[in-house]
Design a protein around this motif. Sequence first.
Motif, PDB file in Angstrom:
ATOM      1  N   THR A  34      31.199  34.896  31.261  1.00 34.87           N
ATOM      2  CA  THR A  34      31.986  35.458  32.360  1.00 34.87           C
ATOM      3  C   THR A  34      31.559  34.843  33.694  1.00 34.87           C
ATOM      4  OG1 THR A  34      32.235  37.484  31.095  1.00 34.87           O
ATOM      5  CG2 THR A  34      32.632  37.658  33.459  1.00 34.87           C
ATOM      6  N   TRP A  83      33.151  31.495  34.046  1.00 37.79           N
ATOM      7  CA  TRP A  83      34.573  31.645  34.444  1.00 37.79           C
ATOM      8  C   TRP A  83      34.664  31.732  35.968  1.00 37.79           C
ATOM      9  CZ3 TRP A  83      36.527  36.468  31.239  1.00 37.79           C
ATOM     10  CH2 TRP A  83      37.228  36.052  30.086  1.00 37.79           C
ATOM     11  N   GLU A  84      33.805  32.635  36.517  1.00 37.87           N
ATOM     12  CA  GLU A  84      33.832  32.855  37.968  1.00 37.87           C
ATOM     13  C   GLU A  84      33.459  31.568  38.699  1.00 37.87           C
ATOM     14  OE1 GLU A  84      32.219  36.540  39.323  1.00 37.87           O
ATOM     15  OE2 GLU A  84      31.855  35.811  41.338  1.00 37.87           O
ATOM     16  N   VAL A 114      35.553  29.887  41.741  1.00 36.11           N
ATOM     17  CA  VAL A 114      35.103  29.940  43.147  1.00 36.11           C
ATOM     18  C   VAL A 114      34.710  28.569  43.678  1.00 36.11           C
ATOM     19  CG1 VAL A 114      34.391  32.365  43.030  1.00 36.11           C
ATOM     20  CG2 VAL A 114      32.683  30.566  42.631  1.00 36.11           C
ATOM     21  N   TRP A 164      40.332  36.724  32.000  1.00 37.28           N
ATOM     22  CA  TRP A 164      40.138  35.664  33.017  1.00 37.28           C
ATOM     23  C   TRP A 164      41.175  35.834  34.133  1.00 37.28           C
ATOM     24  CZ3 TRP A 164      40.203  29.623  31.887  1.00 37.28           C
ATOM     25  CH2 TRP A 164      39.427  28.969  32.863  1.00 37.28           C
ATOM     26  N   MET A 196      40.108  38.583  36.363  1.00 32.96           N
ATOM     27  CA  MET A 196      39.062  38.122  37.280  1.00 32.96           C
ATOM     28  C   MET A 196      39.682  37.350  38.454  1.00 32.96           C
ATOM     29  SD  MET A 196      36.040  35.377  36.622  1.00 32.96           S
ATOM     30  CE  MET A 196      34.744  36.431  36.076  1.00 32.96           C
ATOM     31  N   LYS A 206      40.917  39.734  40.920  1.00 33.49           N
ATOM     32  CA  LYS A 206      39.835  40.388  41.678  1.00 33.49           C
ATOM     33  C   LYS A 206      39.270  39.456  42.747  1.00 33.49           C
ATOM     34  CE  LYS A 206      38.013  43.286  37.964  1.00 33.49           C
ATOM     35  NZ  LYS A 206      36.940  43.362  36.976  1.00 33.49           N
ATOM     36  N   LEU A 207      39.323  38.159  42.475  1.00 29.09           N
ATOM     37  CA  LEU A 207      38.775  37.197  43.435  1.00 29.09           C
ATOM     38  C   LEU A 207      39.766  36.873  44.555  1.00 29.09           C
ATOM     39  CD1 LEU A 207      36.992  34.725  40.977  1.00 29.09           C
ATOM     40  CD2 LEU A 207      35.891  36.282  42.589  1.00 29.09           C
ATOM     41  N   ARG A 228      31.111  31.701  47.667  1.00 29.89           N
ATOM     42  CA  ARG A 228      30.227  31.399  46.533  1.00 29.89           C
ATOM     43  C   ARG A 228      28.815  31.178  47.073  1.00 29.89           C
ATOM     44  NH1 ARG A 228      33.551  26.791  47.178  1.00 29.89           N
ATOM     45  NH2 ARG A 228      32.369  25.107  48.152  1.00 29.89           N
ATOM     46  N   TRP A 275      26.852  30.674  42.461  1.00 29.60           N
ATOM     47  CA  TRP A 275      27.629  29.815  41.559  1.00 29.60           C
ATOM     48  C   TRP A 275      27.878  28.414  42.102  1.00 29.60           C
ATOM     49  CZ3 TRP A 275      27.237  32.165  37.278  1.00 29.60           C
ATOM     50  CH2 TRP A 275      27.351  33.554  37.176  1.00 29.60           C
TER      51      TRP A 275
END
Length: 401
Positions: A71, A74-75, A79, A100, A103, A106-107, A230, A233
Amino acid sequence: MVRLNSHPSGRHFLQIPGPTNVPDRVLRAIDHPTIDHRGPEFQQLGKKVLADVRKIFQTVQPVVIYPASGTGAWEAALVNTLSPGDRVLMFETGHFASLWKKMAEKLGLQPEFLVGDWRHGVDAAAIGAHLVADSAHAIKAVCVVHNETSTGVTSDIAAVRRAIDAAGHPALLLVDTISSLGSIDYRHDEWGVDVTVSGSQKGLMLPPGLSFNAVSPKAIAAMSSARLPRAFWGWDEIIEANKNGYWSYTPATNLLYGLSEACDMLLEEGLANVFARHQRHAEAARSAVRAWGLEILCQNPAEYSPALTAVLLPEGHNADALRKVVLQHFNMSLGQGLSKLSGKVFRIGHLGDFNDLTLMGTLAGVEMGLALAGIPYRPGGVQAALDSLRATAVPHGLNAA
Ligand code: PLP
């Protein structure tokens, strides 16, 4: 009084589609004193794993390794490459594609989710048509799952690449290979993928805890204009530190020992052989399902997953009841149906550190479980799988001489 089966003896059969069984070689490699992650011994390990892991992704580009589950990767893919409000094109292959997409929302991205039926893979033609219609090039990325672990359907990533190129569209291509890498042929460079997302706990035969972003030069270039927040990440600082075999923060040292060993195992076997082994076991597993008279969830044989098989139970029968019986009687875990497939399917993982006898033990457990759980089926699935394996039997490399 003697009580049979009062304590589970022998090894647990972990036949979910990941995490997979961790081979002894990898366990022994992880079982090593933790060392200074800024010292010279670590540097050797870092350089080795960073070089080896590229071979598994079939890339010469950098592969960023995170101490995180899939997960997180994925983020990271989103980002590092995108900005708030960006439109991204995603395809509903199943539970993981849906997560996904959630997510991305949400981002602060704007996903356009092409509807799927959870029984087929990505429709490359539909992706192409959508991109052709986007003449202003507002869509910044196409995000797809290579092997949808919730359904046992593998999509044709090269076809998605061709569709993007045929549309003349500049969108980035982001691909989730969390349950395909190291089990199913996957070519980051040849297929022109910009970010490949993966995880440690499936084809790589490691415990959960590492995840990956293989990145193209175009993805790295996208970083300079990507404005999603970010920190942890960010690829740039990690890639910079990786040049000397180090990380910009504390890496998961012991899992990297395991990764080094797992790469050795996969490369010693040869990736083409690893993929053929998975195909052969998957075909034998499907022979069993057909002989039982049960339905394979994936409806397109060209998209059957070499890593797992999702099996539909007849109406009125609960797959979780079957899984419970199998766990209680045979100490084996099978994968559950996820979200809208809950109770309707069970999933047989046949990936990772896996051989003919692991498959036969697994299928024997399923066949006995079907009987004990009172599910209507035709006996003979185990025999069908034996026949399939015997027809394609090959001596195992070490004892072939
Ligand atoms: N994508 C796919 C295809 C998966 O199979 C999984 C987990 O099984 C994930 C994403 C999420 O990864 P994780 O659970 O390691 O965070």
